[in-house]
Design an enzyme around this catalytic site. Sequence first.
Site, mmCIF file in Angstrom:
data_model
loop_
_atom_site.group_PDB
_atom_site.id
_atom_site.type_symbol
_atom_site.label_atom_id
_atom_site.label_comp_id
_atom_site.label_asym_id
_atom_site.label_seq_id
_atom_site.Cartn_x
_atom_site.Cartn_y
_atom_site.Cartn_z
ATOM 1 N N LEU A 65 -26.265 -2.982 -54.133
ATOM 2 C CA LEU A 65 -24.880 -2.740 -53.763
ATOM 3 C C LEU A 65 -24.182 -2.159 -54.987
ATOM 4 O O LEU A 65 -24.459 -2.565 -56.113
ATOM 5 C CB LEU A 65 -24.164 -4.037 -53.355
ATOM 6 C CG LEU A 65 -24.531 -4.694 -52.022
ATOM 7 C CD1 LEU A 65 -23.699 -5.958 -51.841
ATOM 8 C CD2 LEU A 65 -24.321 -3.739 -50.857
ATOM 9 N N ASP A 66 -23.280 -1.208 -54.754
ATOM 10 C CA ASP A 66 -22.472 -0.691 -55.856
ATOM 11 C C ASP A 66 -21.749 -1.828 -56.547
ATOM 12 O O ASP A 66 -21.409 -2.851 -55.927
ATOM 13 C CB ASP A 66 -21.415 0.293 -55.333
ATOM 14 C CG ASP A 66 -22.007 1.584 -54.821
ATOM 15 O OD1 ASP A 66 -23.186 1.849 -55.116
ATOM 16 O OD2 ASP A 66 -21.285 2.326 -54.139
ATOM 17 N N ARG A 67 -21.452 -1.616 -57.800
ATOM 18 C CA ARG A 67 -20.685 -2.605 -58.558
ATOM 19 C C ARG A 67 -19.376 -2.943 -57.848
ATOM 20 O O ARG A 67 -18.967 -4.112 -57.789
ATOM 21 C CB ARG A 67 -20.388 -2.054 -59.959
ATOM 22 C CG ARG A 67 -19.596 -3.002 -60.850
ATOM 23 C CD ARG A 67 -19.374 -2.387 -62.222
ATOM 24 N NE ARG A 67 -18.785 -3.354 -63.136
ATOM 25 C CZ ARG A 67 -18.572 -3.125 -64.428
ATOM 26 N NH1 ARG A 67 -18.889 -1.941 -64.944
ATOM 27 N NH2 ARG A 67 -18.042 -4.038 -65.207
ATOM 28 N N THR A 69 -18.633 -2.800 -54.703
ATOM 29 C CA THR A 69 -18.778 -3.290 -53.324
ATOM 30 C C THR A 69 -19.096 -4.781 -53.320
ATOM 31 O O THR A 69 -19.949 -5.241 -54.076
ATOM 32 C CB THR A 69 -19.907 -2.528 -52.602
ATOM 33 O OG1 THR A 69 -19.655 -1.130 -52.672
ATOM 34 C CG2 THR A 69 -19.995 -2.952 -51.151
ATOM 35 N N ARG A 166 -19.274 5.962 -49.344
ATOM 36 C CA ARG A 166 -18.125 6.474 -50.089
ATOM 37 C C ARG A 166 -18.028 7.990 -49.948
ATOM 38 O O ARG A 166 -16.948 8.549 -49.710
ATOM 39 C CB ARG A 166 -18.251 6.067 -51.555
ATOM 40 C CG ARG A 166 -18.276 4.552 -51.750
ATOM 41 C CD ARG A 166 -18.800 4.138 -53.104
ATOM 42 N NE ARG A 166 -17.922 4.580 -54.184
ATOM 43 C CZ ARG A 166 -18.110 4.252 -55.458
ATOM 44 N NH1 ARG A 166 -19.138 3.491 -55.794
ATOM 45 N NH2 ARG A 166 -17.278 4.665 -56.374
#
Length: 240
Positions: A65-67, A69, A166
């Site tokens: 997961l993105d930082r 998110t 995104r």
Amino acid sequence: MQPQPPPISLAQPLPLLYQSADLVAINKPHGLLVHRSPIASDASEFAVQLLRDQLGQRVYPVHRLDRKTGGVLLFALTEAMNSTMQILFAEGKVQKTYVAIVRGYTPDEQTIDYPLRRDDGTIQYAVTFLKTLQRTEVPLPFGKHATSRYSLVELTPTTGRMHQLRKHMAHILHPIIGDRPHGCNKQNKLFKDQFDMNTMLLHAQQIEFTHPVTSERITITAPWQAEFERMMRGLFGVDN
């Protein structure tokens, strides 16, 4: 250079959503890196190390997961399960569902079929299914408009490209609030000024898969993080 989110400090253990003999899932906070990264030298805490210390054993993140998110993050507890789950993700046998707050009124449903370019120039096939859950118009002046419009959307990616959701939402001109660099900087500033909010409003809400050992159908759902819930309450009048 894009501004980085402030370092976070976790006083409480990571919230566990699911645990078995070979898998564990947490509700990852927004702003927490999954593991060390040379592009985020400001970070001092990482989900892998925190969970390892919390459980007292080695853990293996089976996806990312993105930082920015928050939400469901799944780990294997053995190397064998890690390899197996990596294959399930690669074969598209794990369904991931996200929710996001985005600018403007989105269509009821939409398939976003738009290839994405990696940093090395490679073009990758990418598809996301969008479903609008709610829309709101709030008395918040923005530019030449007396009000502002936002949508709560459910996003289901069928591919797992970097920053896919995104980039896809930016592509259809409904960027995720709080997203940098793909989002709308003016909207991000508005939320910072009006709500003291700089969290990206993207939440990994659910993961579904068939357990490779027991054949049980597993559904793991994560409640919203505090900032996401605060904005849901403020914009849509909805609690978690």
